[in-house]
Design an enzyme around this catalytic site. Structure first.
Site, mmCIF file in Angstrom:
data_model
loop_
_atom_site.group_PDB
_atom_site.id
_atom_site.type_symbol
_atom_site.label_atom_id
_atom_site.label_comp_id
_atom_site.label_asym_id
_atom_site.label_seq_id
_atom_site.Cartn_x
_atom_site.Cartn_y
_atom_site.Cartn_z
ATOM 1 N N CYS A 184 -6.384 -3.362 7.255
ATOM 2 C CA CYS A 184 -7.629 -2.609 7.117
ATOM 3 C C CYS A 184 -8.748 -3.376 6.414
ATOM 4 O O CYS A 184 -9.916 -3.251 6.778
ATOM 5 C CB CYS A 184 -7.369 -1.282 6.399
ATOM 6 N N CYS A 237 0.834 -1.199 0.000
ATOM 7 C CA CYS A 237 0.000 0.000 0.000
ATOM 8 C C CYS A 237 0.872 1.253 0.000
ATOM 9 O O CYS A 237 0.640 2.199 -0.757
ATOM 10 C CB CYS A 237 -0.930 -0.012 1.210
#
Length: 383
Positions: free
Chosen positions: A215, A119
């Site tokens: 997440c 990410c």
């Protein structure tokens, strides 16, 4: 002597703060909120950006979700409190392609991926950084606990002052060009100080707990996510010993990682069994004693070298972290064809898993790192 470029009152940028635009990546948590508030207090032209990375509707129902749902709302409240413009950018498709799909594929190959690194490597430090430049920013600031310092050979990435909060392992893939544009205002602060600052600045997230899980993985169930994305991920297979003798069966290789001890489901052995290897093509999990995990040579791909001095043919003595929670071990790194590297360990290490990162250090400085693709034991007598 090296001089730190990060502090709570200077980003080492030319011009007055009021004439300097800084984009802050605001996740909705305490750290990025404090970073934004400190820069605003110092007088910078601060713009807050929050990325919506996956389904807003589903995430808002989960506590501790990052980059969606409640966190987006919290980031907006912080921006209103400190008086800065705030934008939410829909990066859901980019995140799905660059991070979630890669995560699923990695598990299907029998690896143990680190989606947070991907990410940072793609969505945040590539796409968001580009957006910050389009907005006329002189820098992109984040709430990461790392330090950026000026060295003799260029800008360097260093571990945080607070070892317990250090996030340098997850930022090894940051390129020198990205590092020139990035700023980390919290790198010299302990977490306790950050909490105090959040209270002093009257931030609405001052008491918000840190997010713990990945997440997009609800309740820490990696298998649930992967099986939804990849039919066949939970296909059964054999659990075998080092000689290939079948000891039992499993319900999907994605439930295992190299070095795993608990949850193997094989009992009645004199010594504890560990996952030694995963054969994705045969859907086979190999188990054995801890001694069978010993490795003293590690092969990595996609070496990202951050030090201003080239690695060279002779290699470099260093320390290496092979998992984020493990202490660094003494090693020597040498470049290999195709942009990879070979890392020779002074002492054998256990539980080295493909898909994890090998991050190289010289003291507190991050020299670089790469993705582990394999390992071996050169001297069988030390096992």
């Amino acid at each position: 002597m090296m001089r730190s470029l990060e502090s709570t009152n200077s980003l080492g940028l030319p011009g007055a703060p009021a004439d300097t635009r800084v984009v802050v990546a605001m996740s909705g948590g305490v750290d990025s909120s404090v970073a934004a508030a400190l820069l605003k207090r110092e007088g910078y032209d601060v713009v807050g950006i929050t990325l919506q990375l996956y389904d807003h509707g589903a995430a808002v129902q989960r506590k501790g979700a990052c980059c969606a749902g409640q966190d987006i709302y919290d980031a907006r409240r912080v921006a209103e409190t400190i008086g800065i413009p705030h934008y939410v950018l829909d990066y859901e498709s980019r995140f799905s392609e660059s991070v979630i799909e890669d995560f699923a594929d990695s598990y299907m190959r029998g690896e143990t991926p680190i989606p947070c690194v991907r990410c940072n490597q793609t969505v945040k430090f590539r796409d968001l950084l580009s957006t910050a430049k389009e907005l006329g920013a002189a820098a992109l600031a984040t709430g990461h606990y790392v330090r950026r310092e000026a060295g003799v050979s260029g800008t360097e990435l260093h571990q945080a002052e607070d070892d317990s909060r250090d996030q340098s392992y997850f930022l090894f893939a940051t390129t020198p060009e990205q590092l020139d544009f990035l700023r980390f205002p919290l790198g010299g602060l302990p977490k306790s100080e950050t909490r105090k600052l959040a209270e002093e600045l009257n931030l609405p997230v001052a008491a918000k707990p840190d997010s713990q899980d990945i997440c997009f993985v609800p309740n820490g169930s990696y298998a649930q996510v992967v099986s939804r994305l990849r039919p066949g991920a939970l296909d059964p297979g054999e659990i075998v010993d080092l000689k290939g003798q079948v000891l039992g069966h499993h319900e999907g290789i994605i439930n295992f990682t190299i070095g795993q001890r608990r949850g193997i489901g094989i009992g009645g052995t004199a010594d504890p069994l560990y996952v030694v290897a995963i054969d994705a093509q045969a859907a086979r999990v190999v188990v054995g004693p801890k001694s069978a995990l010993a490795r003293d040579r590690v092969f990595v791909k996609e070496l990202n070298w951050l030090d201003g001095r080239p690695l060279g043919q002779e290699g470099r003595s260093c320390q290496v972290k092979l998992r984020s929670a493990q202490p660094a071990a003494a090693a020597r790194v040498m470049a290999s064809p195709g942009g990879g590297a070979v890392i020779d360990l002074v002492e054998p290490q256990h539980g080295i898993a493909p898909g994890q990162a090998a991050v190289l250090y010289d003291g507190s400085q991050v020299l670089g790192g790469g993705w582990i693709v394999g390992s071996e034991l050169r001297n069988q007598e030390v096992a």
